[in-house]
Design an enzyme around this catalytic site. Sequence first.
Site, PDB file in Angstrom:
ATOM      1  N   HIS A  22       0.834  -1.207   0.000  1.00 46.23           N
ATOM      2  CA  HIS A  22       0.000   0.000   0.000  1.00 46.23           C
ATOM      3  C   HIS A  22       0.870   1.258   0.000  1.00 46.23           C
ATOM      4  O   HIS A  22       0.696   2.163  -0.799  1.00 46.23           O
ATOM      5  CB  HIS A  22      -0.915  -0.028   1.224  1.00 46.23           C
ATOM      6  CG  HIS A  22      -1.763   1.190   1.398  1.00 46.23           C
ATOM      7  ND1 HIS A  22      -3.136   1.125   1.432  1.00 46.23           N
ATOM      8  CD2 HIS A  22      -1.460   2.502   1.555  1.00 46.23           C
ATOM      9  CE1 HIS A  22      -3.629   2.344   1.608  1.00 46.23           C
ATOM     10  NE2 HIS A  22      -2.620   3.200   1.697  1.00 46.23           N
ATOM     11  N   GLU A  23       1.814   1.293   0.918  1.00 45.50           N
ATOM     12  CA  GLU A  23       2.626   2.503   1.052  1.00 45.50           C
ATOM     13  C   GLU A  23       3.555   2.700  -0.141  1.00 45.50           C
ATOM     14  O   GLU A  23       3.807   3.828  -0.560  1.00 45.50           O
ATOM     15  CB  GLU A  23       3.425   2.449   2.345  1.00 45.50           C
ATOM     16  CG  GLU A  23       4.102   3.764   2.679  1.00 45.50           C
ATOM     17  CD  GLU A  23       3.116   4.905   2.780  1.00 45.50           C
ATOM     18  OE1 GLU A  23       3.520   6.046   2.554  1.00 45.50           O
ATOM     19  OE2 GLU A  23       1.928   4.657   3.062  1.00 45.50           O
TER      20      GLU A  23
END
EC number: 3.4.24.3
Length: 965
Positions: free
Chosen positions: A501-502
């Site tokens: 995600h990051e």
Amino acid sequence: MNKKSKINKVMLSISTMALSLGALQAPASAEEKVPYNVLKTKPVGIEKPVDEIGHVSKAEETLSFQERLKVGDFSQRPASIPNKAAVKQVKESYSMADLNKMNDQELVETLGCIKWHQITDLFQFNEDAKAFYKDKGKMQVIIDELAHRGSTFTRDDSKGIQTFTEVLRSAFYLAFYNNELSELNERSFQDKCLPALKAIAKNPNFKLGTAEQDTVVSAYGKLISNASSDVETVQYASNILKQYNDNFNTYVNDRMKGQAIYDIMQGIDYDIQSYLIEARKEANETMWYGKVDGFINEINRIALLNEVTPENKWLVNNGIYFASRLGKFHSNPNKGLEVVTQAMHMYPRLSEPYFVAVEQITTNYNGKDYSGNTVDLEKIRKEGKEQYLPKTYTFDDGSIVFKTGDKVSEEKIKRLYWAAKEVKAQYHRVIGNDKALEPGNADDILTIVIYNSPEEYQLNRQLYGYETNNGGIYIEETGTFFTYERTPEQSIYSLEELFRHEFTHYLQGRYEVPGLFGRGDMYQNERLTWFQEGNAEFFAGSTRTNNVVPRKSIISGLSSDPASRYTAERTLFAKYGSWDFYNYSFALQSYLYTHQFETFDKIQDLIRANDVKNYDAYRENLSKDPKLNKEYQEYMQQLIDNQDKYNVPAVADDYLAEHAPKSLTAVEKEMTETLPMKDAKMTKHSSQFFNTFTLEGTYTGSVTKGESEDWNAMSKKVNEVLEQLAQKEWSGYKTVTAYFVNYRVNSSNEFEYDVVFHGIAKDDGENKAPTVNINGPYNGLVKEGIQFKSDGSKDEDGKIVSYLWDFGDGRTSTEVNPVHVYEREGSYKVALIVKDDKGKESKSETTVTVKDGSLTESEPNNRPEEANRIGLNTTIKGSLIGGDHTDVYTFNVASAKDIDISVLNEYGIGMTWVLHHESDMQNYAAYGQANGNHIEANFNAKPGEYYLYVYKYDNGDGTYKLSVK
């Protein structure tokens, strides 16, 4: 007098904006689940959903750590209070327009029986809010009613006090930002709340006790934060702190009581510190000096609890923090320093409380403890990084760097690296671009900091200066992502899932969204919030050969009740404050990817083009499309019905297997036979544990059927190629990912893409030519030595054994870093040839400009990548005119020596200079100090490359003369 000062505006601007994956802490409280801008009611940057990874705003990214320590609120909130469903009222919600229509009696009755968050546009500036708050009579009615309710609330009925205080806080918040309400921003007006505060405090039920009582205590502190205090209101608050301290063992695990005393300490501290700045007074010139010892003494008790546990650590840290800041108001003005020094020696070295004490001594007491000893925060911070982040791993020729705790396994790091490659491949396929929008930014090198645990991650506040009430944080300004390892008990998500995600946020900032985070119109009004968070949740489902798939873990966040699910309109305009929108934004983008790719593609094209006007119009049209919403709802139901059929993508063990040697020439041959490409180019990359390759080329497809169908055909083709390669004998093909970019149609009406493959390289024994770095261009003066550098030259599979410089004037040198003197003015071509230990050579050329007389800067030189190279014992003239605010120079120091740097400010403009060593571009190695028209400093330089920034900080124009000796 204005309550908030200029410096507090900075404090407001450094509030962190959440941009990232969900973390794994306690659920956000009801107070936190409000539109994100509401969370900035305190200009201190602390009220934000703890479950979000933050992406900080422009000011926090720009300010140095030391500056953030001075202007930011580094207090620590207690753990969040679990959300409780609100009691349904006569009406579900109210707007400011509704409140404006009520007479005084109706207004106070309504506010008395609703929760503050039922006022949908509270803390939002609009015409209705302006009309409501400009009515001084109405404001006085609310204040008077608060006083009445303050004197009559009971242990079982808070009389709606929290709603009244929030309505008043909204007034002062909006007044701070909007001149139309400037009268409310005057302390003289905010003092009108003092009688109401005292009425609350004089009520015998004003104490910690029931949930209703705790709510009133919390509201008391919060209102002081946004309104004002005096000696009496602070003295009443001391009774609350004493009650908490006297019943510490009973109260320490009660989150509501923890929140209440935090609000008391923070609110009073913030008001008093604001007063000092606005009134330009010293502590001993204020009404509080020597008259609030009881309050400060209770904070000191908290600071010196001695025994730190996971449950009370936040409280101890706050005790040290506020004891330091408020100590100067004690009748013994050295009390704060005495207490903080005691705390520094009381708590374990390099622990969180220890760091808080060191920071406060540095920030508030000029770096000297109570005994007069110097406290070196930078040195201690360096020790902390060495203790908590002792390991460093590099990948892709140094473009990806991991700094980790000693308990984060090497296998985990390798898996994260390969996970990044899966996400990167699918991301570039979708956006159709793999070129950085702004090359030269800090994210040219992605740094990933991973702590051992959530507990050790809390030290990130002290080691790097960023908030830790999140699951991680990505700082685009520095290209750095901070997070921590976690166990299944601590999270339903694995580190890899969150990392994916990051990492998507990193890709967004580098390849999709122009400008740095928070800057520019596209970021305003949270236009991109729904897109960036949902996009990151979506691409976390990237696979090697199966495109992007929905993750079971994110589907579980969708409501089982269709009526409770977001509409397309609500999703497209979602803002921070509610955790749910991550799930629904993912679902919408997953739907578009699967069923309306052209729409998905257009949204991203508009963002990448920075076309705010058309993006707004397109988003608005989509939000009103009933067909889109209907199909979106059906898609979510389909995901929920089939939830058990999905899993959570993770890298396969194939990435970590031992693969047999295979020459890259053979790899290229097999791959181009499987997927014919024109202009194929193989490149090898070096990483700490292994080497990798990229194979690039152009693929020509069939006759075009339109971009969307061509994209689907290409994606299917590439996946098939990856599967075919994986069937071959060499197992290394199971590490290969692929993407395609730059769609076009050729003259034969066939579609074309540039294709990029990436995988493990096992070409052991194949000699590669050395890399030569000539570090030019150079400048110098006639008959003065010019330092030439070969730094960066390397041989990845051996070593360089010889250097040959040709200076273009008939002379040569075999030194590694020679100094050469030119006899005549002119421009010369300089060549450097390096040879490795197996006989392969590489050559590079540059130019040197030699002038007779003083040197003059060469523009552009506004960034380190454009820096003018100068030698030692050089004088050069420069100018800062118009929009040219900064000139950057670079020079090399071969061995440790004293360096004098002086800048003659020829026109007396506002300017200065700072110096960074290449090893630490965040902290100064030296900085200029004014001495008449000269800005100068002397320092002992260690070997390496230095970057000197000469810049102006006002609108003046002028020239200068720089001397480095």
